[in-house]
Design a protein around this motif. Structure first.
Motif, PDB file in Angstrom:
ATOM      1  N   ARG A 290      -6.704  -1.637   6.123  1.00  0.00           N
ATOM      2  CA  ARG A 290      -7.316  -2.726   6.905  1.00  0.00           C
ATOM      3  C   ARG A 290      -6.458  -3.998   6.876  1.00  0.00           C
ATOM      4  O   ARG A 290      -6.826  -5.008   7.458  1.00  0.00           O
ATOM      5  CB  ARG A 290      -8.709  -3.045   6.344  1.00  0.00           C
ATOM      6  N   ILE A 291      -5.346  -3.943   6.144  1.00  0.00           N
ATOM      7  CA  ILE A 291      -4.505  -5.144   5.992  1.00  0.00           C
ATOM      8  C   ILE A 291      -3.136  -4.905   6.632  1.00  0.00           C
ATOM      9  O   ILE A 291      -2.424  -3.970   6.268  1.00  0.00           O
ATOM     10  CB  ILE A 291      -4.313  -5.485   4.494  1.00  0.00           C
ATOM     11  N   GLY A 292      -2.782  -5.746   7.554  1.00  0.00           N
ATOM     12  CA  GLY A 292      -1.438  -5.711   8.138  1.00  0.00           C
ATOM     13  C   GLY A 292      -0.582  -6.743   7.424  1.00  0.00           C
ATOM     14  O   GLY A 292      -1.023  -7.873   7.211  1.00  0.00           O
ATOM     15  N   PHE A 293       0.604  -6.353   7.046  1.00  0.00           N
ATOM     16  CA  PHE A 293       1.425  -7.221   6.191  1.00  0.00           C
ATOM     17  C   PHE A 293       2.797  -7.429   6.813  1.00  0.00           C
ATOM     18  O   PHE A 293       3.533  -6.473   7.053  1.00  0.00           O
ATOM     19  CB  PHE A 293       1.545  -6.548   4.821  1.00  0.00           C
ATOM     20  N   LEU A 294       3.114  -8.676   7.099  1.00  0.00           N
ATOM     21  CA  LEU A 294       4.453  -9.008   7.604  1.00  0.00           C
ATOM     22  C   LEU A 294       5.230  -9.670   6.471  1.00  0.00           C
ATOM     23  O   LEU A 294       4.849 -10.748   5.995  1.00  0.00           O
ATOM     24  CB  LEU A 294       4.363  -9.970   8.793  1.00  0.00           C
ATOM     25  N   ILE A 295       6.306  -9.025   6.054  1.00  0.00           N
ATOM     26  CA  ILE A 295       7.130  -9.589   4.976  1.00  0.00           C
ATOM     27  C   ILE A 295       8.029 -10.663   5.568  1.00  0.00           C
ATOM     28  O   ILE A 295       8.510 -10.538   6.701  1.00  0.00           O
ATOM     29  CB  ILE A 295       7.985  -8.482   4.316  1.00  0.00           C
ATOM     30  N   GLU A 296       8.240 -11.708   4.791  1.00  0.00           N
ATOM     31  CA  GLU A 296       9.107 -12.820   5.204  1.00  0.00           C
ATOM     32  C   GLU A 296      10.434 -12.278   5.748  1.00  0.00           C
ATOM     33  O   GLU A 296      11.079 -11.445   5.105  1.00  0.00           O
ATOM     34  CB  GLU A 296       9.372 -13.707   3.984  1.00  0.00           C
ATOM     35  N   GLY A 297      10.805 -12.730   6.942  1.00  0.00           N
ATOM     36  CA  GLY A 297      12.055 -12.268   7.552  1.00  0.00           C
ATOM     37  C   GLY A 297      11.861 -11.023   8.407  1.00  0.00           C
ATOM     38  O   GLY A 297      12.835 -10.379   8.783  1.00  0.00           O
ATOM     39  N   HIS A 298      10.590 -10.660   8.691  1.00  0.00           N
ATOM     40  CA  HIS A 298      10.251  -9.496   9.540  1.00  0.00           C
ATOM     41  C   HIS A 298      10.920  -8.230   9.032  1.00  0.00           C
ATOM     42  O   HIS A 298      11.463  -7.433   9.800  1.00  0.00           O
ATOM     43  CB  HIS A 298      10.664  -9.728  11.000  1.00  0.00           C
ATOM     44  N   ILE A 299      10.889  -8.066   7.727  1.00  0.00           N
ATOM     45  CA  ILE A 299      11.552  -6.923   7.110  1.00  0.00           C
ATOM     46  C   ILE A 299      10.881  -5.623   7.554  1.00  0.00           C
ATOM     47  O   ILE A 299       9.660  -5.484   7.474  1.00  0.00           O
ATOM     48  CB  ILE A 299      11.489  -7.040   5.561  1.00  0.00           C
ATOM     49  N   GLN A 300      11.681  -4.699   8.033  1.00  0.00           N
ATOM     50  CA  GLN A 300      11.216  -3.350   8.348  1.00  0.00           C
ATOM     51  C   GLN A 300      12.364  -2.389   8.046  1.00  0.00           C
ATOM     52  O   GLN A 300      13.447  -2.825   7.670  1.00  0.00           O
ATOM     53  CB  GLN A 300      10.793  -3.247   9.819  1.00  0.00           C
ATOM     54  N   TYR A 301      12.110  -1.111   8.232  1.00  0.00           N
ATOM     55  CA  TYR A 301      13.149  -0.125   7.915  1.00  0.00           C
ATOM     56  C   TYR A 301      14.244  -0.167   8.971  1.00  0.00           C
ATOM     57  O   TYR A 301      14.064   0.323  10.081  1.00  0.00           O
ATOM     58  CB  TYR A 301      12.541   1.270   7.833  1.00  0.00           C
ATOM     59  N   SER A 302      15.364  -0.760   8.592  1.00  0.00           N
ATOM     60  CA  SER A 302      16.416  -1.022   9.573  1.00  0.00           C
ATOM     61  C   SER A 302      17.194   0.239   9.948  1.00  0.00           C
ATOM     62  O   SER A 302      17.948   0.225  10.914  1.00  0.00           O
ATOM     63  CB  SER A 302      17.364  -2.090   9.039  1.00  0.00           C
ATOM     64  N   PHE A 303      16.991   1.337   9.208  1.00  0.00           N
ATOM     65  CA  PHE A 303      17.711   2.578   9.544  1.00  0.00           C
ATOM     66  C   PHE A 303      16.971   3.386  10.613  1.00  0.00           C
ATOM     67  O   PHE A 303      17.435   4.428  11.034  1.00  0.00           O
ATOM     68  CB  PHE A 303      17.924   3.431   8.291  1.00  0.00           C
ATOM     69  N   MET A 304      15.817   2.888  11.025  1.00  0.00           N
ATOM     70  CA  MET A 304      15.053   3.603  12.062  1.00  0.00           C
ATOM     71  C   MET A 304      15.247   2.924  13.417  1.00  0.00           C
ATOM     72  O   MET A 304      15.565   1.741  13.484  1.00  0.00           O
ATOM     73  CB  MET A 304      13.565   3.583  11.723  1.00  0.00           C
ATOM     74  N   ASN A 305      15.002   3.683  14.498  1.00  0.00           N
ATOM     75  CA  ASN A 305      14.951   3.064  15.823  1.00  0.00           C
ATOM     76  C   ASN A 305      13.479   2.865  16.203  1.00  0.00           C
ATOM     77  O   ASN A 305      12.578   3.241  15.441  1.00  0.00           O
ATOM     78  CB  ASN A 305      15.733   3.880  16.857  1.00  0.00           C
ATOM     79  N   ILE A 306      13.252   2.299  17.389  1.00  0.00           N
ATOM     80  CA  ILE A 306      11.859   1.918  17.718  1.00  0.00           C
ATOM     81  C   ILE A 306      10.945   3.131  17.903  1.00  0.00           C
ATOM     82  O   ILE A 306       9.747   3.042  17.665  1.00  0.00           O
ATOM     83  CB  ILE A 306      11.787   0.983  18.956  1.00  0.00           C
ATOM     84  N   ILE A 307      11.513   4.256  18.295  1.00  0.00           N
ATOM     85  CA  ILE A 307      10.702   5.475  18.447  1.00  0.00           C
ATOM     86  C   ILE A 307      10.350   6.034  17.068  1.00  0.00           C
ATOM     87  O   ILE A 307       9.197   6.372  16.785  1.00  0.00           O
ATOM     88  CB  ILE A 307      11.485   6.567  19.235  1.00  0.00           C
ATOM     89  N   GLN A 308      11.371   6.113  16.219  1.00  0.00           N
ATOM     90  CA  GLN A 308      11.162   6.702  14.886  1.00  0.00           C
ATOM     91  C   GLN A 308      10.155   5.894  14.068  1.00  0.00           C
ATOM     92  O   GLN A 308       9.282   6.462  13.407  1.00  0.00           O
ATOM     93  CB  GLN A 308      12.497   6.760  14.131  1.00  0.00           C
ATOM     94  N   ILE A 309      10.278   4.578  14.140  1.00  0.00           N
ATOM     95  CA  ILE A 309       9.411   3.755  13.283  1.00  0.00           C
ATOM     96  C   ILE A 309       7.956   3.824  13.758  1.00  0.00           C
ATOM     97  O   ILE A 309       7.029   3.810  12.940  1.00  0.00           O
ATOM     98  CB  ILE A 309       9.956   2.302  13.195  1.00  0.00           C
ATOM     99  N   GLU A 310       7.769   3.942  15.060  1.00  0.00           N
ATOM    100  CA  GLU A 310       6.396   4.068  15.587  1.00  0.00           C
ATOM    101  C   GLU A 310       5.814   5.422  15.173  1.00  0.00           C
ATOM    102  O   GLU A 310       4.666   5.518  14.746  1.00  0.00           O
ATOM    103  CB  GLU A 310       6.425   3.927  17.112  1.00  0.00           C
ATOM    104  N   LYS A 311       6.659   6.436  15.278  1.00  0.00           N
ATOM    105  CA  LYS A 311       6.230   7.792  14.902  1.00  0.00           C
ATOM    106  C   LYS A 311       5.832   7.827  13.425  1.00  0.00           C
ATOM    107  O   LYS A 311       4.833   8.442  13.052  1.00  0.00           O
ATOM    108  CB  LYS A 311       7.394   8.754  15.167  1.00  0.00           C
ATOM    109  N   TYR A 312       6.617   7.134  12.622  1.00  0.00           N
ATOM    110  CA  TYR A 312       6.371   7.110  11.175  1.00  0.00           C
ATOM    111  C   TYR A 312       5.043   6.423  10.847  1.00  0.00           C
ATOM    112  O   TYR A 312       4.157   7.022  10.229  1.00  0.00           O
ATOM    113  CB  TYR A 312       7.544   6.394  10.502  1.00  0.00           C
TER     114      TYR A 312
END
Lengths: 294, 222
Positions: A78-100
């Motif tokens: 129920r909690i969405g968390f945005l890490i400072e600097g919009h950190i996300q998995y940079s080795f993924m593309n937009i399709i892969q990260i959505e799928k994940y």
């Protein structure tokens, strides 16, 4: 549940360095709450405690009634968390990260994510590491909105973003938050963007909480007065004057009191002044007024 | 959900896994072409005698390969998690944190197992075509501690990467170095046969080593 977040007597030290002492605040369901403060005042520390990534020295922090250090998987969803600097998995593309991420959340809203992605001029197979900071922020926001959380915790969403991306980020967030009665907890060091966005706020400085009140009340009650006087030595912080600045004989004072009471207060101190004016302020002026420039 | 987690882990390490397979194939080609040449140009009895009496290990060039692969897979898997503290994203998923941490290592261990199985199986099958069972068995026993060193390298590297404190990282690196060294002592064929089982158990227990740094990371300790 009226309060989504309850922070009770939160105290935290890094070694001997005090970050918070008896910090108290509640975040009401459906509200947009801002934790404002300059760099190093403990905003990210608070976020880390709220997300269970830091155990406070003492005090309690409850999210949806659960101890933030032991949040159950069900509540985490129920909690969405945005890490400072919009950190996300940079080795993924937009399709892969959505799928994940889509596999973890039952209410996943794929369309919201791809609506945001359609605004970006990126290739589907482009990795996040090859995107600009602004583009990455939109990916992070798209993932957050698709998760459809009840509470969004956003740690300095504005970091590294130009004005356009900051506006885009907040516009989406506002529409989403208000439209669907979501609770948003946001920190930022760019105060001007949050004008008209926040419902409640806590303002921190290096000594702790400076102010805690609904944002409209703060903007209405907190005033900036400017006048000329050669008796600068008579100005000091007290019950009426929250802060002041002196440039040559031009004095600016900040106060929650009305103009008459401030003028009377100055006269009682024996001050002679002229050209007394009430200067209109936006949220950033008010923030600087209460925390000071340094 | 765990399938999705496996998908993410695979995306991180897939090219390193392919690279490891490539290196293993090259190493195996080198070993067997070399062996073939030795057998062609020497008397077979002399080769056997070198193996039996002079401890000649024709497969010695893969001694450090499982270790190198273990460390590489760990770095490929965990470095992206610790840069910018992205492990927070993983630990924020709606799953039990201890299970997530365990799953990450189990996934890496599984990939290592596939790579090690490939290396050992080809070596053993290839050797059994040339040498008698006694030499094949001795080779197998000799390979086991080298392979276990690969797992240990993986477990220690994972723990060192996750651990937030530099002091603890250093201590773990020193302990890891000496522990791994025990597995890679220059010894005769099958020297480890008496301690293979304890070595195996100890190695498997180290699969949990990263849990403590994981919880320390979660608590925000430095």
């Amino acid at each position: 549940m009226e309060n989504v977040v309850e922070v009770k007597n939160l105290t935290h030290y890094y070694g001997n360095k005090k970050v918070h002492e008896n910090l108290n605040f509640n975040i009401k369901n459906g509200s947009i709450f801002g934790l404002l403060g300059k760099n190093g005042t403990g905003k990210t520390t608070t976020i880390n405690i709220l997300n269970g990534f830091l155990k406070p020295t003492s005090g309690k922090c409850l999210i949806f009634g659960e101890d933030s250090y032991r949040i159950s998987p069900k509540t985490k969803a129920r909690i969405g968390f945005l890490i400072e600097g919009h950190i996300q998995y940079s080795f993924m593309n937009i399709i892969q990260i959505e799928k994940y991420y889509s596999k973890f959340y039952s209410n996943w809203k794929r369309d919201i994510y791809y609506e945001l992605m359609s605004k970006l001029k990126v290739q589907e197979n482009q990795k996040l590491s090859k995107m600009s900071c602004g583009q990455r922020s939109q990916v992070a926001l798209g993932l957050l909105l698709a998760q459809d959380p009840d509470l969004l915790i956003l740690d300095d969403y504005s970091m590294g973003l130009d004005a356009g991306y900051r506006r885009l980020f907040l516009d989406f967030l506002k529409e989403y938050g208000k439209g669907e009665n979501k609770t948003i907890f946001i920190t930022s060091h760019i105060i001007q963007d949050l004008d008209g966005f926040l419902d409640d706020c806590v303002i921190l400085d290096y000594n702790g909480v400076v102010l805690q009140m609904p944002i409209e009340e703060f903007k209405t009650k907190f005033k900036m007065y400017r006048f000329n006087s050669d008796q600068q030595e008579l100005i000091s912080k007290d019950k009426v004057i929250n802060n002041f600045e002196i440039i040559k004989n031009k004095i600016t004072v900040y106060s929650f009191e009305d103009a008459d009471k401030v003028q009377k207060h100055l006269r009682d101190k024996g001050m002679v002044f002229n050209n007394f004016q009430n200067i209109p302020m936006d949220l950033e002026d008010a923030f600087i007024g209460i925390t000071g420039k340094y | 959900m765990y399938r999705a987690l496996a998908y993410k882990e695979w995306l991180k390490i897939r090219w390193f896994t392919v690279g490891a397979v490539g290196i293993e194939i090259l190493a195996l080609l080198y070993i067997f072409t070399n062996l073939r040449a030795i057998l062609e140009f020497n008397n077979v009895i002399a080769v056997w005698s070198s193996i039996v009496y002079k401890n000649y290990m024709f497969f010695n060039s893969v001694k450090y390969l499982p270790l190198a692969i273990g460390i590489t897979i760990s770095v490929a898997q965990y470095l992206p998690e610790v840069i910018d503290k992205k492990l927070k994203l993983t630990l924020h998923l709606p799953l039990e944190e201890s299970r997530v941490l365990l799953f990450l290592n189990l996934f890496g261990t599984m990939i290592l197992s596939v790579l090690n199985l490939l290396l050992v199986a080809v070596l053993i099958i290839g050797t059994s075509m040339v040498f008698p069972a006694e030499i094949v068995w001795a080779e197998f026993i000799t390979l086991i501690p080298w392979v276990l060193a690969g797992y240990l390298g993986y477990f220690f590297t994972s723990s060192i990467l996750i651990e937030p404190s530099w002091q603890r990282k250093t201590v773990m690196a020193i302990v890891g170095f000496f522990m791994i060294n025990i597995y890679l002592v220059d010894a005769i064929y099958g020297a480890y046969i008496g301690i293979i089982i304890p070595l195996l158990i100890i190695t498997l227990l180290y699969n949990y080593l990263h849990m403590l740094p994981g919880f320390r990371f979660k608590r925000g300790l430095k």
